[in-house]
Design an enzyme around this catalytic site. Structure first.
Site, PDB file in Angstrom:
ATOM      1  N   HIS A 146       0.858  -1.197   0.000  1.00  0.00           N
ATOM      2  CA  HIS A 146       0.000   0.000   0.000  1.00  0.00           C
ATOM      3  C   HIS A 146       0.890   1.241   0.000  1.00  0.00           C
ATOM      4  CE1 HIS A 146      -3.405   2.531   0.581  1.00  0.00           C
ATOM      5  NE2 HIS A 146      -3.716   2.283   1.833  1.00  0.00           N
TER       6      HIS A 146
ATOM      7  N   HIS B 241      -2.212  -2.349  -9.628  1.00  0.00           N
ATOM      8  CA  HIS B 241      -3.188  -1.693  -8.745  1.00  0.00           C
ATOM      9  C   HIS B 241      -4.457  -2.527  -8.719  1.00  0.00           C
ATOM     10  CE1 HIS B 241      -5.758   1.423  -7.004  1.00  0.00           C
ATOM     11  NE2 HIS B 241      -4.648   2.004  -6.637  1.00  0.00           N
TER      12      HIS B 241
ATOM     13  N   ASP C  58       2.896   5.464  -6.780  1.00  0.00           N
ATOM     14  CA  ASP C  58       4.138   5.348  -5.997  1.00  0.00           C
ATOM     15  C   ASP C  58       5.384   5.225  -6.856  1.00  0.00           C
ATOM     16  OD1 ASP C  58       2.009   3.500  -4.006  1.00  0.00           O
ATOM     17  OD2 ASP C  58       3.037   5.293  -3.289  1.00  0.00           O
TER      18      ASP C  58
HETATM   19  C1  SDX Z   1      -1.329   2.138  -3.398  1.00  0.00           C
HETATM   20  O1  SDX Z   1      -6.041   0.831  -3.190  1.00  0.00           O
HETATM   21  C2  SDX Z   1      -5.556   2.008  -3.474  1.00  0.00           C
HETATM   22  O2  SDX Z   1      -6.229   2.890  -3.972  1.00  0.00           O
HETATM   23  C3  SDX Z   1      -4.110   2.166  -3.063  1.00  0.00           C
HETATM   24  C4  SDX Z   1      -3.432   3.457  -3.498  1.00  0.00           C
HETATM   25  C5  SDX Z   1      -4.024   4.647  -2.792  1.00  0.00           C
HETATM   26  O3  SDX Z   1      -3.880   5.762  -3.315  1.00  0.00           O
HETATM   27  O4  SDX Z   1      -4.546   4.480  -1.660  1.00  0.00           O
HETATM   28  O5  SDX Z   1      -3.560   3.645  -4.897  1.00  0.00           O
HETATM   29  C6  SDX Z   1      -1.963   3.446  -3.139  1.00  0.00           C
HETATM   30  O6  SDX Z   1      -1.317   1.330  -2.522  1.00  0.00           O
HETATM   31  C7  SDX Z   1      -0.802   1.845  -4.783  1.00  0.00           C
HETATM   32  C8  SDX Z   1      -0.262   0.367  -4.909  1.00  0.00           C
HETATM   33  C9  SDX Z   1       1.156   0.386  -4.324  1.00  0.00           C
HETATM   34  N1  SDX Z   1       1.685  -1.002  -4.243  1.00  0.00           N
HETATM   35  C10 SDX Z   1       2.671  -1.445  -5.014  1.00  0.00           C
HETATM   36  O7  SDX Z   1       3.157  -0.786  -5.942  1.00  0.00           O
HETATM   37  C11 SDX Z   1       3.176  -2.848  -4.659  1.00  0.00           C
HETATM   38  C12 SDX Z   1       3.308  -3.689  -5.933  1.00  0.00           C
HETATM   39  N2  SDX Z   1       1.937  -3.946  -6.467  1.00  0.00           N
HETATM   40  C13 SDX Z   1       1.331  -5.210  -6.070  1.00  0.00           C
HETATM   41  O8  SDX Z   1       1.659  -5.672  -4.789  1.00  0.00           O
HETATM   42  C14 SDX Z   1      -0.146  -5.291  -6.479  1.00  0.00           C
HETATM   43  O9  SDX Z   1      -0.239  -4.852  -7.763  1.00  0.00           O
HETATM   44  C15 SDX Z   1      -1.196  -4.590  -5.643  1.00  0.00           C
HETATM   45  C16 SDX Z   1      -1.101  -4.918  -4.190  1.00  0.00           C
HETATM   46  C17 SDX Z   1      -1.080  -3.107  -5.811  1.00  0.00           C
HETATM   47  C18 SDX Z   1      -2.574  -5.027  -6.156  1.00  0.00           C
HETATM   48  O10 SDX Z   1      -2.725  -6.350  -5.816  1.00  0.00           O
HETATM   49  P1  SDX Z   1      -4.020  -7.183  -6.247  1.00  0.00           P
HETATM   50  O11 SDX Z   1      -5.104  -6.312  -6.768  1.00  0.00           O
HETATM   51  O12 SDX Z   1      -4.382  -8.098  -5.131  1.00  0.00           O
HETATM   52  O13 SDX Z   1      -3.500  -7.944  -7.494  1.00  0.00           O
HETATM   53  P2  SDX Z   1      -2.879  -9.367  -7.444  1.00  0.00           P
HETATM   54  O14 SDX Z   1      -1.861  -9.414  -6.352  1.00  0.00           O
HETATM   55  O15 SDX Z   1      -4.006 -10.354  -7.414  1.00  0.00           O
HETATM   56  O16 SDX Z   1      -2.110  -9.438  -8.838  1.00  0.00           O
HETATM   57  C19 SDX Z   1      -2.777  -9.890  -9.999  1.00  0.00           C
HETATM   58  C20 SDX Z   1      -1.679 -10.582 -10.818  1.00  0.00           C
HETATM   59  C21 SDX Z   1      -0.946 -11.683 -10.033  1.00  0.00           C
HETATM   60  O17 SDX Z   1      -0.417 -12.597 -10.993  1.00  0.00           O
HETATM   61  P3  SDX Z   1      -1.269 -13.948 -11.309  1.00  0.00           P
HETATM   62  O18 SDX Z   1      -1.449 -14.658  -9.961  1.00  0.00           O
HETATM   63  O19 SDX Z   1      -2.582 -13.495 -11.910  1.00  0.00           O
HETATM   64  O20 SDX Z   1      -0.406 -14.718 -12.257  1.00  0.00           O
HETATM   65  O21 SDX Z   1      -0.657  -9.624 -11.171  1.00  0.00           O
HETATM   66  C22 SDX Z   1       0.579  -9.990 -10.538  1.00  0.00           C
HETATM   67  C23 SDX Z   1       0.235 -10.970  -9.429  1.00  0.00           C
HETATM   68  O22 SDX Z   1       1.332 -11.828  -9.184  1.00  0.00           O
HETATM   69  N3  SDX Z   1       1.139  -8.749 -10.030  1.00  0.00           N
HETATM   70  C24 SDX Z   1       2.425  -8.407 -10.105  1.00  0.00           C
HETATM   71  C25 SDX Z   1       2.497  -7.113  -9.539  1.00  0.00           C
HETATM   72  N4  SDX Z   1       1.276  -6.717  -9.152  1.00  0.00           N
HETATM   73  C26 SDX Z   1       0.434  -7.735  -9.437  1.00  0.00           C
HETATM   74  N5  SDX Z   1       3.499  -9.063 -10.579  1.00  0.00           N
HETATM   75  C27 SDX Z   1       4.683  -8.398 -10.506  1.00  0.00           C
HETATM   76  N6  SDX Z   1       4.842  -7.155  -9.989  1.00  0.00           N
HETATM   77  C28 SDX Z   1       3.755  -6.478  -9.503  1.00  0.00           C
HETATM   78  N7  SDX Z   1       3.904  -5.248  -9.005  1.00  0.00           N
END
Ligand code: SDX
Length: 425
Positions: free
Chosen positions: A266, A307, A365
């Site tokens: 997050h 996201h 971010d």
């Molecule tokens: C913020 O919610 C908000 O509005 C948050 C925010 C705000 O203003 O409040 O926007 C701020 O938190 C932005 C997000 C910051 N986080 C990161 O940058 C961390 C890296 N991102 C991931 O951890 C992830 O993308 C999330 C946590 C942001 C979202 O996770 P989800 O929606 O649960 O998605 P997921 O984990 O189910 O991913 C879907 C797929 C998966 O692969 P498969 O299982 O389908 O094969 O995408 C992959 C994930 O492995 N994936 C990534 C990835 N993000 C998702 N693979 C590599 N790198 C990534 N960053």
């Protein structure tokens, strides 16, 4: 609300269930499942991927269109034409202020920026190398101990005063957290500076030398706060709402939001992006790390990418990237290796099938950390900056919930533990 309905047929129930459907101004309809408990059923949605936790009028996100509206105004227009305090007003009151309202709000916020002198005593219990978010969480929670004069959350005026105090004091506390970590004395706020200029002053002035506010950096700081101001029902905002639903005071609720924001998935992602770029080290290593991010057996993720809602670009990231260019050019860092590497990483990732297929784009971010680093803010302070910027959003959602009719938030569960059994005789 409309009179549309969803029909739910459940094995074992002798008749199908009619569930009301509610339609908002824009966005998906919602199926009202609140009657299911009476039928002995719960919905199941870990991570709340398909769950609307509340009705709200504050912010709307369309992930497919890369749209972010605050009270109907697109974020890119607010970033261009508005400023942070005006956006705070908009989030809380629902309309843009006129000139007189803006002047009065700005004056009120300016005149609440000092903290109680005894609050400084809380810092001494922390190690100097404590993570800034640990200190921020503790000190903001401690505000609950100072304002007994306005803690009746059913009193509209008390809620408004709490909003003023939090928006005013978060930058002061954030700067104190930084000063404490480097062993410098706290800098008092100055009423002759803008909100962002005052924050930079409190961060970088010393008793020996006043910090001269650079207008380009001041504007960039204001825009960073603005871009973080609110984001619908994200994890930390939902935490604030849940804490507030028990009747907890606003300072405790915001401290709970700060705790939730800390996680690297997050608000901790901006710090994690810089750590990741340092780990990659050189553009030559980018491909290797892209492969790591795609490897299911490797916990590494491309921080600042992806996201839960945006399945197109994050409109904040677009503005943040432009701001990054402006700041680095102003500081003569346009060849900054980190920025160059970040842009190369973004280009490679956006052309890679894995990221395209999963609609993983840079989020807010990805570039914010590079700007903050260029401003001289250490990496471990980045999420403190995020928390400061997000305060009006947290407060607006808390205020919206408490002002309306609400119940304590109390989710249910799917229990798969031990069946009932007797204690061994
Ligand atoms: C913020 O919610 C908000 O509005 C948050 C925010 C705000 O203003 O409040 O926007 C701020 O938190 C932005 C997000 C910051 N986080 C990161 O940058 C961390 C890296 N991102 C991931 O951890 C992830 O993308 C999330 C946590 C942001 C979202 O996770 P989800 O929606 O649960 O998605 P997921 O984990 O189910 O991913 C879907 C797929 C998966 O692969 P498969 O299982 O389908 O094969 O995408 C992959 C994930 O492995 N994936 C990534 C990835 N993000 C998702 N693979 C590599 N790198 C990534 N960053």
């Amino acid at each position: 609300m409309t009179d549309k309905q969803a029909q739910l047929t459940v094995d074992g129930l002798d008749s199908s269930l009619n569930l009301p459907i509610h339609t908002g101004t824009i966005g998906p309809d919602v199926v009202d499942v609140s009657s299911l408990t009476a039928k002995g059923l719960f919905t199941f949605d870990p991570g709340f991927v398909s769950t609307a936790s509340c009705e709200s009028k504050i912010t709307y996100i369309d992930g497919d269109k890369g749209m972010l509206l605050h009270r109907g105004y697109p974020i890119e227009q607010l970033a261009e034409h508005s400023d942070y305090l005006e956006t705070c007003y908009l989030l809380i009151y629902g309309e843009l202020p006129n000139a007189e309202q803006k002047e009065k709000f700005t004056r009120t916020i300016t005149q609440h920026t000092m903290v109680h002198e005894q609050l400084t005593k809380f810092f001494g219990g922390f190690r100097r190398d404590a993570h800034p978010m640990a200190v921020m969480c503790g000190v903001v929670g401690a505000l609950s101990a100072f304002y007994h004069d306005a803690m009746d959350i059913s009193n509209e005026r008390h809620r408004e005063i709490a909003a003023f105090r939090l928006i005013s004091k978060m930058p002061t506390i954030a700067a104190m957290v930084y000063k404490y970590s480097i062993g410098q004395p706290f800098a008092y706020p100055r009423n002759d500076l803008s909100y962002a200029g005052n924050f930079l002053h409190m961060m970088f002035s010393t008793p020996c030398e006043e910090y001269k506010v650079n207008p380009v950096l001041e504007k960039a700081m204001d825009r960073i706060f603005l871009l973080h101001a609110d984001h619908e029902q994200n994890a930390s905002t939902s935490t604030v709402r849940l804490a507030g639903s028990s009747g907890a005071n606003p300072f405790a609720c915001i401290a709970a939001g700060i705790a939730a924001l800390w996680g690297p998935a997050h608000g901790g992602a901006n710090e994690a992006v810089l750590t990741m770029l340092a780990e990659i080290g050189d553009e030559a290593n980018i491909e290797k790390f892209i492969e790591k991010a795609k490897d299911k057996n490797d916990p590494f993720r491309l921080m600042g990418f992806g996201h839960r809602v945006y399945k197109n670009f994050d409109p904040r990231a677009t503005v943040m990237r432009q701001t990054c260019d402006e700041v680095l050019n102003e500081l003569g860092l346009h060849n900054d290796p980190l920025f160059r590497m970040a842009k190369k990483l973004e280009k490679i990732a956006l052309e890679d099938e894995y990221f395209i297929e999963r609609k993983l784009y840079p989020n807010v971010d990805f570039y914010s950390g590079i700007i903050l680093k260029a401003l001289g803010i250490p990496t471990e302070m980045f999420t403190v900056i995020f928390a400061t910027g997000r305060t009006p959003g947290w407060i607006a959602h808390w205020h919206e919930m408490i002002s309306g009719s609400y119940r304590i938030g109390r989710p249910r569960q799917l229990y798969t533990g031990a069946a009932p059994r007797d204690y061994p005789a």
